[in-house]
Write a protein that holds these residues in place. Structure first.
Motif, PDB file in Angstrom:
ATOM      1  N   ASP A  71       2.142  26.199  66.742  1.00 53.65           N
ATOM      2  CA  ASP A  71       3.316  25.917  65.928  1.00 53.65           C
ATOM      3  C   ASP A  71       4.530  25.904  66.864  1.00 53.65           C
ATOM      4  N   SER A  73       7.529  24.857  66.060  1.00 49.34           N
ATOM      5  CA  SER A  73       8.724  24.710  65.237  1.00 49.34           C
ATOM      6  C   SER A  73       9.521  26.004  65.203  1.00 49.34           C
ATOM      7  N   GLY A  74      10.778  25.915  64.806  1.00 45.65           N
ATOM      8  CA  GLY A  74      11.591  27.094  64.547  1.00 45.65           C
ATOM      9  C   GLY A  74      12.061  27.820  65.787  1.00 45.65           C
ATOM     10  N   ALA A  77       9.622  29.076  68.621  1.00 42.67           N
ATOM     11  CA  ALA A  77       8.754  28.055  69.210  1.00 42.67           C
ATOM     12  C   ALA A  77       8.520  28.280  70.699  1.00 42.67           C
ATOM     13  N   ARG A 108       5.319  20.029  65.291  1.00 42.00           N
ATOM     14  CA  ARG A 108       6.727  20.320  65.074  1.00 42.00           C
ATOM     15  C   ARG A 108       7.383  19.079  64.475  1.00 42.00           C
ATOM     16  N   THR A 138       8.062  22.502  60.247  1.00 41.35           N
ATOM     17  CA  THR A 138       6.682  22.970  60.439  1.00 41.35           C
ATOM     18  C   THR A 138       5.702  22.101  59.656  1.00 41.35           C
ATOM     19  N   LEU A 140       2.477  21.818  59.207  1.00 41.32           N
ATOM     20  CA  LEU A 140       1.212  22.510  59.470  1.00 41.32           C
ATOM     21  C   LEU A 140       0.000  21.646  59.136  1.00 41.32           C
ATOM     22  N   THR A 167       0.527  30.413  64.588  1.00 45.30           N
ATOM     23  CA  THR A 167       1.530  30.006  63.621  1.00 45.30           C
ATOM     24  C   THR A 167       1.804  31.135  62.641  1.00 45.30           C
ATOM     25  N   ALA A 171       4.495  26.456  56.290  1.00 47.38           N
ATOM     26  CA  ALA A 171       4.653  24.998  56.304  1.00 47.38           C
ATOM     27  C   ALA A 171       5.864  24.592  55.468  1.00 47.38           C
TER      28      ALA A 171
END
Length: 261
Positions: A71, A73-74, A77, A108, A138, A140, A167, A171
Motif C-alpha cells: 500500500d 498510499s497516504g 507510504a 496508490r 488507496t 486496494l 496495508t 480502501a
C-alpha cells in the motif's frame, strides 16, 4: 517410508529395513536351516526379504515466488515502501541457493503497478526499487487483482506463489478511479475472494498504528493469515514472509489459516 520395490526418487533406508526384518529372523532361519544344510550352504547373518525393504522418498522442492503487495498510499507510504524494499533485498540475499524469486506490486492513486517483476537478481531488484513513488488514495481492489494476476503467472511457470500484503486495509478508491469507502471496501473483499478461490497462500500484514478491522476482513475473505505489525521493519517482514512460504511447503498452492494472528 514404504516397503516393496524401489520407486524413482527413493533411497533404501537400511536401518528401517533391518528393524522390519529383525522380528522374523528366528522363524525364517528355522524354515531354511534344513534345506541349507542339505545343500551345504551357510545362511547369511540376517535374512532379509523384499517385503522388508523400507525406502525414504525425497520430493523435489518447488521454488517459491514471494510477491509483496504494498500500500503506497497516504502518509505512511514511504515507511511501508522502504521496509518492503528492505524485505525484498533480505529475501533475495537468501534466495539464490533455493532458486526462489521475489516480486513487488504497489498500489496508490487510481490503480496498481508491478514495480518489480519476479526476479532472483539482487542487483536488478536494487535498480528497480531505487525510486518508489508514494502518497494518494488507496485502490486496494486494484492491488489485489494485479497481485493475483502475477501469482497466476508464477504458478503457470511451475513455481509456488506466496502473497504478502502490507496495508491497513482502508480502501477508499473504487475500480473506476473514483472515491467511495464503502464501495471500495466491497470491491476489495470481492477481489480477496478471488485469491481464496485460486488457493494461493497469503499473508496480510496490517501496518496501521492500531489493528484495523477492515484489514482483518480482507484477510478473512482471502483466507490469509492476518498479522498486525505496526511499524514493522524489513527484518520482521522478511521473517514473516519466510514463515508463510515455509508453510506453503514449496508444493502446490495451499491456503493459509483464516484470520489468524
Amino acid at each position: 517410508m514404504r516397503g516393496g520395490p524401489m520407486k524413482p526418487g527413493a533411497r533404501l533406508n537400511l536401518i528401517a529395513t533391518l528393524r522390519t526384518a529383525a522380528p522374523w529372523q528366528r522363524v525364517r532361519r528355522q524354515s531354511l536351516e534344513a534345506a541349507a544344510a542339505a545343500a551345504g550352504r551357510t545362511l547369511p547373518p540376517v535374512l532379509v526379504r523384499a517385503e522388508d525393504f523400507r525406502f525414504t522418498r525425497y520430493r523435489k522442492r518447488t521454488p517459491t515466488a514471494t510477491i509483496f503487495v504494498v500500500d503506497a498510499s497516504g502518509s505512511a507510504a514511504m515507511h511501508r515502501l522502504a521496509e518492503a524494499k528492505g524485505a525484498v533485498e533480505l529475501l533475495l540475499a537468501d534466495c539464490y541457493v533455493r532458486r526462489d524469486q521475489v516480486a513487488l506490486v504497489s498500489f496508490r492513486g487510481k490503480g496498481a503497478e508491478l514495480l518489480l517483476p519476479p526476479t532472483r537478481s539482487l542487483v536488478r531488484a536494487k535498480r528497480g526499487l531505487a525510486g518508489l513513488p508514494g502518497g494518494g488514495g488507496t485502490p486496494l481492489a486494484a492491488g489485489i487483482e494485479l497481485a493475483k494476476m502475477v501469482a497466476e503467472s508464477v504458478a503457470h511457470h511451475g513455481e509456488t506463489p506466496v502473497l504478502v500484503f502490507l496495508t491497513d486495509g482502508r480502501a477508499n478508491v473504487c475500480r473506476n478511479g473514483l472515491g467511495g469507502r464503502a464501495q471500495a471496501h466491497e470491491e476489495a473483499l470481492k477481489e480477496a475472494r478471488q485469491v481464496r478461490a485460486a488457493g494461493f497462500t497469503a499473508l496480510m500484514i496490517d501496518m496501521a498504528p492500531r489493528p484495523d478491522e477492515k484489514a482483518r476482513q480482507v484477510a478473512l475473505e482471502m483466507d490469509a493469515r492476518y498479522l498486525p505489525l505496526p511499524y514493522a521493519d524489513a527484518g520482521t517482514i522478511s521473517v514473516a514472509a519466510r514463515s508463510v512460504a515455509g508453510d506453503s511447503g514449496g508444493g502446490p498452492p495451499r491456503r493459509a489459516g483464516s484470520g489468524r494472528s
